[in-house]
Design an enzyme around this catalytic site. Structure first.
Site, PDB file in Angstrom:
ATOM      1  N   ARG A 156       0.833  -1.209   0.000  1.00 20.01           N
ATOM      2  CA  ARG A 156       0.000   0.000   0.000  1.00 20.01           C
ATOM      3  C   ARG A 156       0.864   1.254   0.000  1.00 20.01           C
ATOM      4  NH1 ARG A 156      -1.708   3.431   4.115  1.00 20.01           N
ATOM      5  NH2 ARG A 156      -3.779   4.388   3.863  1.00 20.01           N
TER       6      ARG A 156
ATOM      7  N   VAL B 104       3.997   1.569  -0.993  1.00 18.34           N
ATOM      8  CA  VAL B 104       4.707   1.689  -2.270  1.00 18.34           C
ATOM      9  C   VAL B 104       3.799   2.315  -3.321  1.00 18.34           C
ATOM     10  CG1 VAL B 104       5.688   0.370  -4.198  1.00 18.34           C
ATOM     11  CG2 VAL B 104       6.318  -0.211  -1.839  1.00 18.34           C
TER      12      VAL B 104
ATOM     13  N   ASP C  39      10.844 -13.809  10.901  1.00 17.26           N
ATOM     14  CA  ASP C  39      12.019 -14.310  11.620  1.00 17.26           C
ATOM     15  C   ASP C  39      12.926 -13.214  12.175  1.00 17.26           C
ATOM     16  OD1 ASP C  39      11.314 -16.965  11.216  1.00 17.26           O
ATOM     17  OD2 ASP C  39      12.381 -17.089   9.313  1.00 17.26           O
TER      18      ASP C  39
END
Length: 319
Positions: free
Chosen positions: A21, A23, A127
């Site tokens: 969004r 970008v 991660d």
């Protein structure tokens, strides 16, 4: 630069939609057209590319997953695959690409850059294992999902006076296990980056039981080993009733936290800024709450490490 593309690649993470969004809206604000590449690098090769408008990214900032979908793409590892992808981009007049994903996605962006196509990487992975940024998009949401699970499991562990082993994601990085273990008050935390002494863990459980402790929580990152096997060994050597909970892919889903939405918005917009300045071959991040960018090759050659002081703290607080 009048046209750019955006794709999401690798494992999905909450907040990817917020980054997409950002970008799209940042680019359109600067009168730049944006094209979405669907299914990651696979869509780049197959030509699954569509123009995105403001309405294309409406009502997605709060949604988990990725509107652009994602997929693994072995074909993109070949020169022919990458050349086909670049050909599809050039056919549409796309001059730069924002790649949202983890280290595998960054490797693809690096390869495109080496072919002369400007790319900027945005760290999207639960991660939190990308060097050059304090946090990756999705980590905070996944962390809160795990903490919520720990809290609920602790309720039943207390009621039944049991030891619980909780296996969390983290094949090579222990950030989820470490942060969630600290926040959840775990008695032991096992991560890939640190050696552990099984007899020390068993001894700690026995000492806790001897002083009247009714339950214990052990957090194991998947990269350390099977939570099920740890549970079996603990029960055999302590005679304490032990259960195992493998959280699995629930950690990747859910509405992104406020922190992840803001982080994704900042990083997505900054990636567009870099492309418009002609800075390809970069990746963005956040350090000390400031936007930063690095050479993508340097980041790929670097190694993510957990904060050693945090790991030591987890040991000191779990006596």
């Amino acid at each position: 630069m009048k046209r750019i593309g955006v794709l999401t690649s690798g494992g999905d993470s909450p907040g990817m939609n917020a980054a997409v969004r950002a970008v799209v809206r940042k680019a359109i604000y600067h009168d730049v057209e944006v094209y979405g590449i669907y299914n990651g690098y696979s869509g780049l090769i197959s030509g699954k590319i569509e123009k995105l408008e403001l309405g294309s990214v409406g009502d997605i900032i709060h949604r988990g997953g990725t509107k652009l979908y994602t997929a693994r793409c072995p074909e993109f590892k070949t020169v022919e695959g990458r050349e086909k992808g670049i050909e599809n981009l050039k056919k549409l007049g796309i001059e730069g690409l924002v790649v949202i994903g983890g280290d595998g996605s960054y490797m693809g962006a690096k390869k495109l850059t080496e072919h002369g196509f400007p790319c900027v990487g945005v760290p999207g992975t639960i991660d939190n294992d990308i060097p050059g940024t304090d946090f990756t998009i999705g980590f905070d949401t996944a962390l809160n999902t795990v903490i919520d699970a720990i809290d609920k499991i602790r309720d039943t562990a207390t009621s039944h006076e049991r030891t619980y082993v909780i296996e969390v994601m983290g094949r090579h990085a222990g950030d989820i296990a470490l942060w969630a273990g600290l926040a959840g008050g775990a008695e032991s935390i096992l991560i890939p980056e640190a050696d552990y002494d099984m007899q020390e863990i068993i001894g700690r459980l026995k000492r806790g039981h001897d002083r009247g402790k009714k339950h214990s929580i052990i957090i194991v990152a998947e990269g350390v080993g099977s939570g099920v096997e740890f549970g079996k060994r603990i029960e055999e050597e302590t005679n304490l009733e032990t259960r195992v909970s493998v959280l699995g892919h629930i950690q990747r889903g859910g509405s992104p936290s406020a922190s992840d939405r803001v982080l994704a918005s900042r990083l997505g917009a900054y990636a567009v800024e870099l492309l418009l300045k002609g800075k390809g071959g970069r990746c963005v991040g956040i350090q000390n709450n400031k936007l930063v960018d690095h050479d993508i090759i340097e980041i790929l050659e670097s190694k993510h490490t957990v904060e050693p002081n945090m790991y030591q703290l987890s040991k000191e607080l779990s006596i």
